[in-house]
Design a protein around this motif. Structure first.
Motif, PDB file in Angstrom:
ATOM      1  N   LEU A 125       0.852  -1.179   0.000  1.00 47.34           N
ATOM      2  CA  LEU A 125       0.000   0.000   0.000  1.00 47.34           C
ATOM      3  C   LEU A 125       0.896   1.239   0.000  1.00 47.34           C
ATOM      4  O   LEU A 125       1.758   1.388   0.874  1.00 47.34           O
ATOM      5  CB  LEU A 125      -0.919  -0.001   1.220  1.00 47.34           C
ATOM      6  N   ILE A 126       0.720   2.115  -0.974  1.00 50.65           N
ATOM      7  CA  ILE A 126       1.502   3.344  -1.091  1.00 50.65           C
ATOM      8  C   ILE A 126       0.627   4.512  -0.653  1.00 50.65           C
ATOM      9  O   ILE A 126      -0.428   4.755  -1.236  1.00 50.65           O
ATOM     10  CB  ILE A 126       1.982   3.564  -2.551  1.00 50.65           C
ATOM     11  N   LYS A 127       1.078   5.227   0.386  1.00 52.96           N
ATOM     12  CA  LYS A 127       0.318   6.365   0.892  1.00 52.96           C
ATOM     13  C   LYS A 127       0.919   7.701   0.476  1.00 52.96           C
ATOM     14  O   LYS A 127       0.264   8.725   0.562  1.00 52.96           O
ATOM     15  CB  LYS A 127       0.232   6.297   2.413  1.00 52.96           C
ATOM     16  N   GLU A 128       2.179   7.688   0.053  1.00 53.39           N
ATOM     17  CA  GLU A 128       2.851   8.900  -0.424  1.00 53.39           C
ATOM     18  C   GLU A 128       3.635   8.563  -1.676  1.00 53.39           C
ATOM     19  O   GLU A 128       4.145   7.463  -1.808  1.00 53.39           O
ATOM     20  CB  GLU A 128       3.815   9.438   0.632  1.00 53.39           C
ATOM     21  N   MET A 129       3.720   9.534  -2.586  1.00 59.51           N
ATOM     22  CA  MET A 129       4.418   9.299  -3.841  1.00 59.51           C
ATOM     23  C   MET A 129       5.124  10.600  -4.236  1.00 59.51           C
ATOM     24  O   MET A 129       4.540  11.674  -4.115  1.00 59.51           O
ATOM     25  CB  MET A 129       3.378   8.901  -4.891  1.00 59.51           C
ATOM     26  N   PRO A 130       6.372  10.491  -4.700  1.00 59.64           N
ATOM     27  CA  PRO A 130       7.063  11.717  -5.108  1.00 59.64           C
ATOM     28  C   PRO A 130       6.435  12.296  -6.374  1.00 59.64           C
ATOM     29  O   PRO A 130       5.917  11.555  -7.204  1.00 59.64           O
ATOM     30  CB  PRO A 130       8.494  11.243  -5.388  1.00 59.64           C
ATOM     31  N   ILE A 131       6.468  13.612  -6.482  1.00 55.27           N
ATOM     32  CA  ILE A 131       5.945  14.262  -7.682  1.00 55.27           C
ATOM     33  C   ILE A 131       7.063  15.078  -8.315  1.00 55.27           C
ATOM     34  O   ILE A 131       7.891  15.659  -7.613  1.00 55.27           O
ATOM     35  CB  ILE A 131       4.722  15.146  -7.364  1.00 55.27           C
ATOM     36  N   ASN A 132       7.105  15.057  -9.646  1.00 53.70           N
ATOM     37  CA  ASN A 132       8.118  15.793 -10.408  1.00 53.70           C
ATOM     38  C   ASN A 132       9.536  15.440  -9.991  1.00 53.70           C
ATOM     39  O   ASN A 132      10.394  16.306  -9.842  1.00 53.70           O
ATOM     40  CB  ASN A 132       7.877  17.301 -10.310  1.00 53.70           C
ATOM     41  N   LEU A 133       9.765  14.158  -9.799  1.00 55.52           N
ATOM     42  CA  LEU A 133      11.084  13.670  -9.420  1.00 55.52           C
ATOM     43  C   LEU A 133      11.341  12.377 -10.172  1.00 55.52           C
ATOM     44  O   LEU A 133      10.549  11.439 -10.096  1.00 55.52           O
ATOM     45  CB  LEU A 133      11.131  13.414  -7.901  1.00 55.52           C
ATOM     46  N   GLY A 134      12.443  12.333 -10.924  1.00 58.83           N
ATOM     47  CA  GLY A 134      12.793  11.121 -11.642  1.00 58.83           C
ATOM     48  C   GLY A 134      13.342  10.075 -10.688  1.00 58.83           C
ATOM     49  O   GLY A 134      14.031  10.397  -9.734  1.00 58.83           O
TER      50      GLY A 134
END
Length: 166
Positions: A125-134
């Motif tokens: 379960l993923i509750k956080e995800m990076p944005i605009n990051l390779g």
């Protein structure tokens, strides 16, 4: 007084040079580690055992759209609508994933082959995800993602078919 300023300047200059060398050395070590990791994952893709029918473009075409492809790279736009699951699929090559519009929460499901069929082995379960990051990702064995959020997600994946030099 001028001699004191000279000594102080030498001391401060030495400290600055020390930190510049230290951080540039750490950055170079990080690049070497990243290249070694990529080389490991690329050599792992040479031992690929999954059928082409599980390739993301074949098994999950509604979620993976071709943006660009040549003999070195394949660029995919990855989309997942809210409250939907993508079909089980693989990614043969190492890649860089860039998340433009994260989907949180989401669930990543992993599968293995058992007696000729794919069986779910675990879920994350993923509750956080990076944005605009390779993010560098190695080859992926059979997997699927379930979007548990109320919004659509979008990402771009640059798959490296061959080793590359930077």
């Amino acid at each position: 007084m001028k001699f004191g300023q000279f000594v102080l300047g030498l001391l401060l200059g030495g400290i600055i040079v020390f930190f510049l060398l230290k951080y540039s050395t750490n950055a170079m070590k990080s690049q070497v580690i990243a290249r070694e990791t990529l080389a490991d994952t690329l050599s792992a893709s040479a031992k690929w055992r999954w059928p082409d029918s599980l390739d993301a473009m074949v098994a999950a075409p509604k979620n993976h759209r071709l943006v660009y492809e040549d003999s070195n790279v394949r660029v995919l736009m990855v989309a997942l609508d809210s409250k939907k699951s993508e079909p089980i699929h693989t990614h043969r090559w190492s890649s860089i994933m860039w998340i433009a519009k994260p989907i949180v929460p989401c669930q990543i499901n992993n599968y293995k082959e058992a007696r000729g069929t794919l069986v779910k082995t675990d879920s994350l379960l993923i509750k956080e995800m990076p944005i605009n990051l390779g993010q560098l990702i190695g080859p992926e064995t059979p997997t699927s993602i379930t979007n548990l959020s109320n919004s659509n997600g979008e990402a771009y994946r640059i798959e490296f078919k061959k080793d590359f030099k930077n």
